[in-house]
Design a protein around this motif. Structure first.
Motif, mmCIF file in Angstrom:
data_model
loop_
_atom_site.group_PDB
_atom_site.id
_atom_site.type_symbol
_atom_site.label_atom_id
_atom_site.label_comp_id
_atom_site.label_asym_id
_atom_site.label_seq_id
_atom_site.Cartn_x
_atom_site.Cartn_y
_atom_site.Cartn_z
ATOM 1 N N ALA A 3 -16.940 32.165 28.923
ATOM 2 C CA ALA A 3 -16.247 33.023 27.951
ATOM 3 C C ALA A 3 -16.670 32.694 26.526
ATOM 4 N N ILE A 21 -8.181 39.314 26.928
ATOM 5 C CA ILE A 21 -8.709 37.949 26.804
ATOM 6 C C ILE A 21 -7.589 36.915 26.868
ATOM 7 N N ILE A 22 -6.528 37.107 26.063
ATOM 8 C CA ILE A 22 -5.489 36.088 25.991
ATOM 9 C C ILE A 22 -4.552 36.135 27.191
ATOM 10 N N ASP A 34 -12.074 26.661 36.434
ATOM 11 C CA ASP A 34 -11.566 27.112 35.130
ATOM 12 C C ASP A 34 -12.448 26.640 33.983
ATOM 13 N N LYS A 72 -4.362 30.899 32.796
ATOM 14 C CA LYS A 72 -5.196 29.757 33.143
ATOM 15 C C LYS A 72 -4.724 28.479 32.448
ATOM 16 N N LEU A 73 -4.212 28.623 31.237
ATOM 17 C CA LEU A 73 -3.699 27.428 30.561
ATOM 18 C C LEU A 73 -2.480 26.887 31.292
ATOM 19 N N THR A 131 -3.793 25.338 34.495
ATOM 20 C CA THR A 131 -4.511 24.086 34.273
ATOM 21 C C THR A 131 -3.561 22.931 34.012
ATOM 22 N N LEU A 156 1.520 31.181 26.278
ATOM 23 C CA LEU A 156 0.618 30.132 25.810
ATOM 24 C C LEU A 156 1.389 28.932 25.274
ATOM 25 N N ARG A 188 -18.594 35.433 24.175
ATOM 26 C CA ARG A 188 -17.962 35.791 22.903
ATOM 27 C C ARG A 188 -18.943 35.609 21.743
ATOM 28 N N MET A 238 -6.108 34.054 29.695
ATOM 29 C CA MET A 238 -6.148 32.723 29.085
ATOM 30 C C MET A 238 -4.802 32.017 29.217
ATOM 31 N N ALA A 288 -14.358 29.042 31.352
ATOM 32 C CA ALA A 288 -14.123 28.881 29.912
ATOM 33 C C ALA A 288 -15.436 28.760 29.140
#
Length: 282
Positions: free
Chosen positions: A169, A127-128, A162, A134-135, A138, A79, A173, A131, A166
């Protein structure tokens, strides 16, 4: 002998007479004083409630899981690496960006292997982990589109998918979060509430997108003679259309799949945390 009894009786009466002449304050003190020998003055101890003793032996359920594991730390490092890769691409440091991108790809494989081998899977990891992918995707796609390394239409397809995932999600959540629903609890990822299971086409699409971004980053580093000899520019064009197709397909798979998102019940959360803790014990 009679005198002895008389004197003793007189002394007793004298004491009684003297005590009757004492002050009211002294009489009050004397009457309220408690001697340990008098069982009437002792306060009995409150018996411990049987219900309290029973409740004290019942283990309190935990709704949090241990998120400070090696796989989650490696995922968090990806991340952090994503915006650095974007900065390097914007400033045309393609070699450095390619090295950091390779690190992200290696750690993506390693953290999953460690989690499975040592039973360190967590709900927050489900989840992360996507994530982080995708980060990185992106930021990489956006920066490559700005540089002209990728066509704008392809960037719109990838980023649009994406953004839709998002938003979904965030929605799942919030609706799956146990009450009270507060922002502090919403961002507390040690409190599991929903589980995301990527579809098969989504896994394939993620791998193809990573290959596409990696190839686009590496292409400026490759000598021009090799690009011409191997027709790499034409191959990249065909690869771009393939990724566009799988991206649209994977986005639709989340919409029509019934197993992509699962909202966890309270019993399932407790059971998974207990199983993870039991596996981690030697």
């Amino acid at each position: 002998m009679s005198d002895m009894f008389y004197d003793r009786d007189s002394r007793a009466r004298g004491c009684l007479t003297l005590s009757s002449k004492t002050s009211p304050l002294a009489q009050k003190r004397w009457s309220t004083s408690k001697t340990p020998e008098d069982p009437k003055n002792q306060v009995p101890a409150e018996p411990k409630s049987a219900t309290k003793r029973l409740l004290s032996k019942i283990p309190i359920g935990r709704s949090h899981e241990n998120i400070y594991t090696i796989p989650n730390i490696l995922t968090f490092s990806r991340l952090v690496a994503a915006p650095v890769v974007g900065y390097l691409l914007v400033h045309d440091y393609h070699a450095a960006a390619l090295s950091l991108f390779a690190y992200a790809g290696i750690t993506d494989l390693v953290d999953g292997w460690i989690a499975r081998k040592y039973h360190l899977q967590t709900v927050v990891g489900t989840i992360i982990d996507p994530m982080a992918d995708k980060l990185l995707m992106t930021i990489g796609v956006a920066c490559l589109a700005v540089n002209g390394s990728l066509p704008v239409w392809l960037a719109v397809i990838i980023l649009g998918r994406d953004v839709g995932l998002a938003i979904s999600a965030i929605y799942y959540r919030w609706i799956s979060l146990p009450p009270p629903k507060t922002m502090a609890r919403y961002w507390d990822f040690s409190l599991p509430s929903a589980e995301v299971k990527p579809t098969e086409i989504s896994k394939i699409n993620t791998a193809l997108q990573l290959m596409l971004v990696g190839s686009a980053i590496a292409l400026p580093v490759v000598p021009e003679a090799i690009i011409s000899a191997w027709h790499l520019s034409e191959a990249m064009t065909g690869f771009q259309y393939l990724v566009a197709t799988t991206t649209i397909w994977s986005g639709l798979s989340y919409v029509f799949s019934n197993n992509a998102v699962k909202i966890l019940t309270k019993d399932e959360i407790q059971k998974r945390i207990a199983q993870a803790e039991a596996k981690r014990k030697p």
